[in-house]
Design a protein around this motif. Structure first.
Motif, short mmCIF file in Angstrom:
data_model
loop_
_atom_site.label_atom_id
_atom_site.label_comp_id
_atom_site.label_asym_id
_atom_site.label_seq_id
_atom_site.Cartn_x
_atom_site.Cartn_y
_atom_site.Cartn_z
N THR A 25 95.67 97.02 -4.68
CA THR A 25 94.31 96.48 -3.89
C THR A 25 94.65 95.62 -2.96
O THR A 25 95.51 94.54 -3.30
N PHE A 26 94.19 95.43 -1.80
CA PHE A 26 94.68 94.57 -0.79
C PHE A 26 94.12 93.27 -1.02
O PHE A 26 93.10 92.89 -0.51
N SER A 27 94.51 92.61 -2.00
CA SER A 27 93.89 91.28 -2.35
C SER A 27 94.49 90.00 -1.81
O SER A 27 93.86 88.84 -2.22
N SER A 28 95.42 90.14 -1.06
CA SER A 28 96.04 89.07 -0.31
C SER A 28 94.90 88.43 0.41
O SER A 28 94.46 88.89 1.35
N PRO A 29 94.45 87.09 0.17
CA PRO A 29 93.45 86.41 0.87
C PRO A 29 93.70 86.28 2.60
O PRO A 29 92.81 85.88 3.22
N PHE A 30 95.23 86.22 2.69
CA PHE A 30 95.29 85.73 4.04
C PHE A 30 96.21 86.78 4.49
O PHE A 30 97.20 87.38 4.12
N ALA A 31 95.76 87.23 5.97
CA ALA A 31 96.50 88.34 6.84
C ALA A 31 96.79 87.70 8.01
O ALA A 31 96.02 87.01 8.70
N GLY A 32 97.75 88.12 8.58
CA GLY A 32 98.35 87.75 9.92
C GLY A 32 99.04 88.74 10.79
O GLY A 32 99.38 89.88 10.37
N TRP A 33 99.18 88.53 12.03
CA TRP A 33 99.82 89.31 13.17
C TRP A 33 100.85 88.37 13.60
O TRP A 33 100.63 87.30 14.14
N PHE A 34 102.11 88.96 13.59
CA PHE A 34 103.24 88.42 14.34
C PHE A 34 103.74 89.28 15.44
O PHE A 34 103.49 90.47 15.54
N ARG A 35 104.68 89.02 16.39
CA ARG A 35 105.41 89.74 17.31
C ARG A 35 106.98 89.27 17.49
O ARG A 35 106.95 88.01 17.41
N GLN A 36 107.37 90.00 18.00
CA GLN A 36 108.94 89.87 18.28
C GLN A 36 109.52 90.71 19.49
O GLN A 36 109.25 91.84 19.58
N ALA A 37 109.79 89.85 20.62
CA ALA A 37 110.38 90.47 21.72
C ALA A 37 111.83 90.63 21.65
O ALA A 37 112.45 89.81 20.60
N PRO A 38 112.38 91.38 22.50
CA PRO A 38 113.96 91.63 22.28
C PRO A 38 114.67 90.13 22.48
O PRO A 38 114.16 89.37 23.29
N GLU A 39 115.37 89.75 21.62
CA GLU A 39 116.24 88.66 21.66
C GLU A 39 115.62 87.56 21.49
O GLU A 39 116.18 86.34 21.81
N LYS A 40 114.14 87.63 20.84
CA LYS A 40 113.69 86.28 20.38
C LYS A 40 113.14 86.23 18.95
O LYS A 40 113.23 87.59 18.45
N GLU A 41 112.95 85.20 18.52
CA GLU A 41 112.49 85.18 17.07
C GLU A 41 111.13 85.62 17.03
O GLU A 41 110.37 85.71 18.02
N ARG A 42 110.84 86.04 15.79
CA ARG A 42 109.26 86.50 15.45
C ARG A 42 108.37 85.32 15.57
O ARG A 42 108.80 84.20 14.81
N GLU A 43 107.29 85.63 16.15
CA GLU A 43 106.59 84.47 16.45
C GLU A 43 104.81 84.65 15.84
O GLU A 43 104.39 86.09 15.76
N PHE A 44 104.55 83.72 15.52
CA PHE A 44 102.94 83.73 14.94
C PHE A 44 102.03 84.16 16.24
O PHE A 44 101.98 83.66 17.23
N VAL A 45 100.94 85.23 15.92
CA VAL A 45 100.03 85.26 16.96
C VAL A 45 98.59 85.13 16.30
O VAL A 45 97.92 84.45 16.86
N ALA A 46 98.32 85.31 15.09
CA ALA A 46 96.97 85.14 14.74
C ALA A 46 96.88 85.50 13.30
O ALA A 46 97.75 86.18 12.43
N ALA A 47 95.99 84.89 12.58
CA ALA A 47 95.77 85.09 11.16
C ALA A 47 94.33 84.94 10.68
O ALA A 47 93.60 84.23 11.63
N ILE A 48 93.92 85.51 9.56
CA ILE A 48 92.52 85.41 9.03
C ILE A 48 92.39 85.42 7.54
O ILE A 48 93.21 85.95 6.91
N SER A 49 91.38 84.58 7.26
CA SER A 49 91.10 84.40 5.78
C SER A 49 90.56 85.65 5.30
O SER A 49 90.19 86.87 5.84
N TRP A 50 90.51 85.64 3.82
CA TRP A 50 89.86 86.94 3.02
C TRP A 50 88.51 87.16 3.72
O TRP A 50 88.30 88.38 3.87
N ARG A 51 87.45 86.37 3.83
CA ARG A 51 86.33 86.67 4.17
C ARG A 51 86.11 86.67 5.56
O ARG A 51 85.13 87.05 6.02
N GLY A 52 86.97 86.55 6.39
CA GLY A 52 86.93 86.52 7.90
C GLY A 52 86.29 85.14 8.42
O GLY A 52 86.04 85.37 9.59
#
Length: 122
Positions: A28-55
């Protein structure tokens, strides 16, 4: 174990929109926090957005605030990232991730999807 699968990436012109989806399966997808990250070529992975369990709490990097919207549907075990007014600098592989704490740090996320490519042409 939770499996995350992203979809919705593609090629779009600058100023266009895309909607990414991240579907969870396995436990069950019970993790209360979900996020999106992105990674461009030759760059580090970076935070984009995140959301709590209830939104009721959302977090954005300053580079996307006002253009991107994160949301979730727990009944469908799915997290979304609506991306509007896309810019060439948004080009990257986008990953969804899940964790149990409120964080923007990639290292704190326990589960990751395989990524989906977003390419924005000028």
């Amino acid at each position: 174990q939770v499996q995350l699968v992203e979809s919705g990436g593609g090629l779009v012109q600058a100023g266009g929109s895309l909607r990414l989806s991240c579907a969870a399966s396995g436990r069950t997808f019970s993790s209360p926090f979900a996020g999106w990250f992105r990674q461009a070529p030759e760059k580090e992975r970076e935070f984009v957005a995140a959301i709590s369990w209830r939104g009721d709490a959302t977090y954005y990097d300053s580079s996307v605030k006002g253009r991107f919207t994160i949301s979730r549907d727990n009944a469908k075990s799915t997290v979304y990232l609506q991306m509007n007014n896309l810019k060439p600098e948004d080009t990257a592989v986008y990953y969804c991730a899940a964790t149990w704490i409120v964080t923007r740090k990639a290292a704190d996320y326990n589960y990751w999807g395989q990524g989906t490519q977003v390419t924005v042409s000028s």
